[in-house]
Design an enzyme around this catalytic site. Structure first.
Site, PDB file in Angstrom:
ATOM      1  N   HIS A 234       6.310   0.601   0.140  1.00 31.54           N
ATOM      2  CA  HIS A 234       5.548   0.566   1.532  1.00 31.54           C
ATOM      3  C   HIS A 234       4.935   2.151   1.852  1.00 31.54           C
ATOM      4  CE1 HIS A 234       4.924  -0.427   5.512  1.00 31.54           C
ATOM      5  NE2 HIS A 234       5.079   0.808   5.855  1.00 31.54           N
ATOM      6  N   ASP A 238       1.159   2.506   2.873  1.00 28.05           N
ATOM      7  CA  ASP A 238       0.728   3.560   4.122  1.00 28.05           C
ATOM      8  C   ASP A 238      -0.401   4.364   3.520  1.00 28.05           C
ATOM      9  OD1 ASP A 238       2.187   2.216   6.110  1.00 28.05           O
ATOM     10  OD2 ASP A 238       3.955   3.940   5.730  1.00 28.05           O
ATOM     11  N   HIS A 261       2.295  10.495   6.911  1.00 26.35           N
ATOM     12  CA  HIS A 261       0.949  10.174   7.415  1.00 26.35           C
ATOM     13  C   HIS A 261       0.601  11.298   7.867  1.00 26.35           C
ATOM     14  CE1 HIS A 261       1.527   5.936   7.910  1.00 26.35           C
ATOM     15  NE2 HIS A 261       2.755   6.197   8.666  1.00 26.35           N
TER      16      HIS A 261
HETATM   17 ZN    ZN Z   1       3.812   1.663   7.494  1.00 30.84          ZN
END
Ligand code: ZN
Length: 303
Positions: A234, A238, A261
Site C-alpha cells: 500500500h 500511495d 505523503h
Molecule cells: Zn493510501
C-alpha cells in the site's frame, strides 16, 4: 509492456462513497478526456472549479495528499492517481461533488476494475515521460526517498514500524504491468492506538473496518490480509499516486524508506525545481519482435 501513446478511459465511470478523513458523502464521475489534458479534478458543487493534478497545486500533506487552488480543496487524491498511473491512464476528468475522494475499499482495486470493465482507449499522441538524468534525494531523520536514472519505472519501498509484522520491503517494476496484480488491491492501514489522536485532529472520520486494515499490538484486527506484505504494497500504491503529481509518468528508479505523503510530495517538488535532473522524452514504438523462444520451448515436447 509500456504503452507509448497516451490513453484515456473508453467511457464514463461513477462511484459513490465517503471520504476517509472527512467522512463526507461524495459522488465521483470519471470522464474520458482528450490527449494532452492530463488528470483534472472538477468540483461540481463549486461551479465546476477545476484543479489539475500537478505539483504546484499540492496543498498541505499529512495523512493524505490534497490539491488546492484559489482556496478550493480536493483531498485524498493518491489512490485514484495511483490507479491511473498503474494502468496507463494519462487523461481523465474527475468530477466530484464534495472535497474528498471516496475511500471505497481502501485500495485502488475498484478503480482498476472499473477501468478494465469500461475499457482503455489509446490516443493519437505520444506520451511524454519524465526521464531522470541524475539522482534527487530527500532525507529527514530516518526517513528517506530518492529517484535515480533507470530503464523503465521501478519502485523499492521499505517500511519499519515498531511491530514485527510491519518490517517489510517490496520492489515492483511498473513497466512489466505488475500494478493490477501486485499493488492495486493493497489497502490502507492504521493503528488502533492512533485512532483517538487522529479523530481529535479531525481525521479518519470515515474510517471503518470495511475500508482500512486496523492494527493493534496483537496484529490485524479485522479479517484477513490480501497479501502477507499488504502494508508495504500500500505504501508503494500511495507513492505511485503522489509521484503522479510530477505531471508525467516517471522514467527512472525510486527508492523509499519509512517515507510518507509529505516525503513523497517533497521529492516531487525538489525534482521539478531541479531542471537539470530530468528531461521529457517520448519512447519509440516498441519493435514487435517475435523471437523464436516460445516455439523453441515447445519443440522438445513435439519431438
Ligand atoms: Zn493510501
Amino acid at each position: 509492456m509500456q504503452a507509448q501513446l497516451e490513453q484515456t478511459i473508453a467511457g464514463s465511470i461513477s462511484f459513490s462513497g465517503i471520504g476517509l478523513h472527512s467522512g463526507a458523502p461524495v459522488h465521483l464521475r470519471l470522464l474520458p478526456a482528450p490527449a494532452g489534458t492530463g488528470i483534472v479534478f472538477r468540483r461540481t458543487d463549486l461551479d465546476n472549479f477545476e484543479i489539475q493534478a500537478i505539483g504546484r497545486n499540492v496543498a498541505k500533506v499529512s495523512y493524505a495528499t490534497s490539491l488546492m487552488r484559489q482556496g478550493v480543496l480536493i483531498s485524498t487524491t493518491e489512490h485514484l492517481l495511483s490507479a491511473c498511473i498503474g494502468t496507463g491512464i494519462d487523461n481523465v476528468i474527475v468530477e466530484l461533488d464534495n472535497l474528498e475522494l471516496p475511500i471505497l475499499d481502501g485500495s485502488a482495486l475498484p478503480y482498476v476494475e472499473a477501468f478494465q470493465s469500461v475499457g482503455i482507449k489509446v490516443q493519437r499522441r505520444r506520451r511524454e515521460y519524465l526521464r531522470i538524468l541524475r539522482k534527487v534525494e530527500v532525507r529527514e531523520n530516518d526517513k528517506f526517498i530518492g529517484v535515480y536514472p533507470g530503464d523503465g519505472y521501478s519502485i523499492t519501498y521499505e517500511i519499519n514500524f515498531p511491530a514485527p509484522i510491519l518490517r517489510q520491503d517490496f520492489t515492483v517494476d511498473l513497466a512489466a504491468d505488475a500494478y493490477g496484480a501486485e499493488i492495486a488491491a493493497a489497502r490502507t492501514f492504521g493503528f488502533r492506538e492512533d485512532e483517538r489522536m487522529l479523530r481529535d485532529m479531525g481525521l479518519i472520520r470515515g474510517a471503518s473496518p470495511e475500508n482500512a486494515i486496523i492494527l493493534s499490538r496483537n496484529g490485524v484486527q479485522n479479517g484477513n490480509l490480501r497479501f502477507p506484505d499488504e502494508f508495504v504494497r500500500h505504501k508503494v500504491l500511495d507513492l505511485i499516486g503522489d509521484l503522479a503529481l510530477a505531471g508525467h509518468r516517471i522514467f527512472g528508479r525510486v527508492v523509499a524508506e519509512r517515507a510518507g505523503h509529505a516525503m513523497h510530495t517533497a521529492l516531487v517538488s525538489r525534482l521539478l525545481a531541479d531542471r537539470s535532473a530530468w528531461d521529457l522524452i517520448t519512447l519509440p514504438q516498441l519493435e514487435v519482435t517475435r523471437r523464436p523462444a516460445r516455439a523453441a520451448r515447445l519443440s522438445p515436447v513435439q519431438v
